[in-house]
Design a protein around this motif. Structure first.
Motif, PDB file in Angstrom:
ATOM      1  N   GLU A  48     -29.043  25.439 -67.333  1.00  0.00           N
ATOM      2  CA  GLU A  48     -27.289  25.842 -66.306  1.00  0.00           C
ATOM      3  C   GLU A  48     -26.639  26.040 -68.104  1.00  0.00           C
ATOM      4  O   GLU A  48     -25.544  27.282 -67.505  1.00  0.00           O
ATOM      5  N   LEU A  49     -26.758  25.528 -69.141  1.00  0.00           N
ATOM      6  CA  LEU A  49     -26.760  26.552 -70.332  1.00  0.00           C
ATOM      7  C   LEU A  49     -26.942  27.580 -70.672  1.00  0.00           C
ATOM      8  O   LEU A  49     -25.934  28.602 -70.840  1.00  0.00           O
TER       9      LEU A  49
ATOM     10  N   THR B  88     -26.980  30.401 -68.583  1.00  0.00           N
ATOM     11  CA  THR B  88     -26.380  31.277 -67.460  1.00  0.00           C
ATOM     12  C   THR B  88     -25.041  31.118 -68.023  1.00  0.00           C
ATOM     13  O   THR B  88     -24.556  31.797 -67.804  1.00  0.00           O
ATOM     14  N   ASP B  89     -24.087  29.576 -68.434  1.00  0.00           N
ATOM     15  CA  ASP B  89     -23.266  29.609 -68.788  1.00  0.00           C
ATOM     16  C   ASP B  89     -22.723  30.738 -70.014  1.00  0.00           C
ATOM     17  O   ASP B  89     -22.219  31.539 -70.254  1.00  0.00           O
TER      18      ASP B  89
ATOM     19  N   LYS C 299     -22.403  34.363 -68.705  1.00  0.00           N
ATOM     20  CA  LYS C 299     -21.373  35.056 -68.847  1.00  0.00           C
ATOM     21  C   LYS C 299     -20.777  34.629 -70.215  1.00  0.00           C
ATOM     22  O   LYS C 299     -19.368  35.956 -69.571  1.00  0.00           O
ATOM     23  N   GLU C 300     -20.215  34.163 -70.445  1.00  0.00           N
ATOM     24  CA  GLU C 300     -19.458  34.514 -72.030  1.00  0.00           C
ATOM     25  C   GLU C 300     -19.360  35.680 -72.196  1.00  0.00           C
ATOM     26  O   GLU C 300     -18.702  36.110 -72.804  1.00  0.00           O
TER      27      GLU C 300
END
Length: 210
Positions: free
Chosen positions: A192-193, A195-196, A199-200
């Motif tokens: 999850e981290l 993937t974020d 995205k950033e």
């Protein structure tokens, strides 16, 4: 960088790994517990996950030297420390059990799930990067290195979670099962981290063709 097998075994023992015992009867008359068989899920998981972890450590050392971005470097350090420690524990178990650290068996055969993954260019199991991808990561720097590392590591973690959960479902060794469960939880959170983080950086999961 890696601990000698004896030290790894001592650390694993301190963390609750059962001592090596052999078949027969103890002095007190109680029956001793047989160590896992060479082709058991316990031995197979320890060997395969140790190999899988080694590459995660390698990837993380590469990106550490290719970017000054603190979040990426922090993630890389966390993966290096966690997976090197876990790898030492698994090698320690094999040493205690009197089993070799390598096997001619096909990777993940112990999962008995009919995996048809074909090893190629250094990628021995699902999620593992190829030698060409490792070389590409070494050629990048800055944001490009961060993005490619995250994309590679997401696939790596997906393979690791599948393998760890596969062992949890078959486990007969409580200490090893706890370790595998902790891998599922930690790597799912890191997925999850990462993937974020992609995205950033304006990128998405999925390793582009190399």
């Amino acid at each position: 960088m890696w601990w000698p097998a004896a030290l790894a075994a001592a650390v694993a023992l301190a963390l609750g790994v059962p001592a090596l015992v052999t078949s027969g009867t103890s002095a007190s008359g109680s029956s001793s517990i047989a160590v896992p068989a060479d082709d058991s899920p316990e031995a197979g998981f320890a060997r395969d996950m140790a190999t899988h972890h080694q590459q995660a450590v390698d990837l993380s050392f590469i990106v550490r030297d290719r970017t000054g971005d603190e979040p990426t470097r922090t993630l890389a350090f966390d993966i290096i420390n966690t997976q090197a420690n876990q790898r030492g524990m698994m090698m320690g178990w094999l040493d205690q059990w009197g089993l070799s650290q390598n096997s001619p068996a096909k990777p993940m055969a112990w999962m008995k799930m009919g995996h048809d993954y074909q090893a190629h260019d250094g990628s021995l199991m699902p999620g593992m990067a190829t030698n060409a991808q490792l070389a590409k990561l070494r050629s990048l720097s800055g944001r490009d290195a961060e993005v490619f590392y995250l994309q590679l590591m997401i696939e790596h973690h997906k393979g690791g979670v599948e393998m760890a959960q596969g062992y949890v479902d078959l486990a007969k060794n409580d200490s090893e099962k706890r370790l595998a469960q902790s891998m599922v939880v930690a790597q799912t959170s890191e997925l999850e981290l990462m993937t974020d983080m992609l995205k950033e950086r304006g990128a998405a999961p999925g390793v582009p063709d190399s």
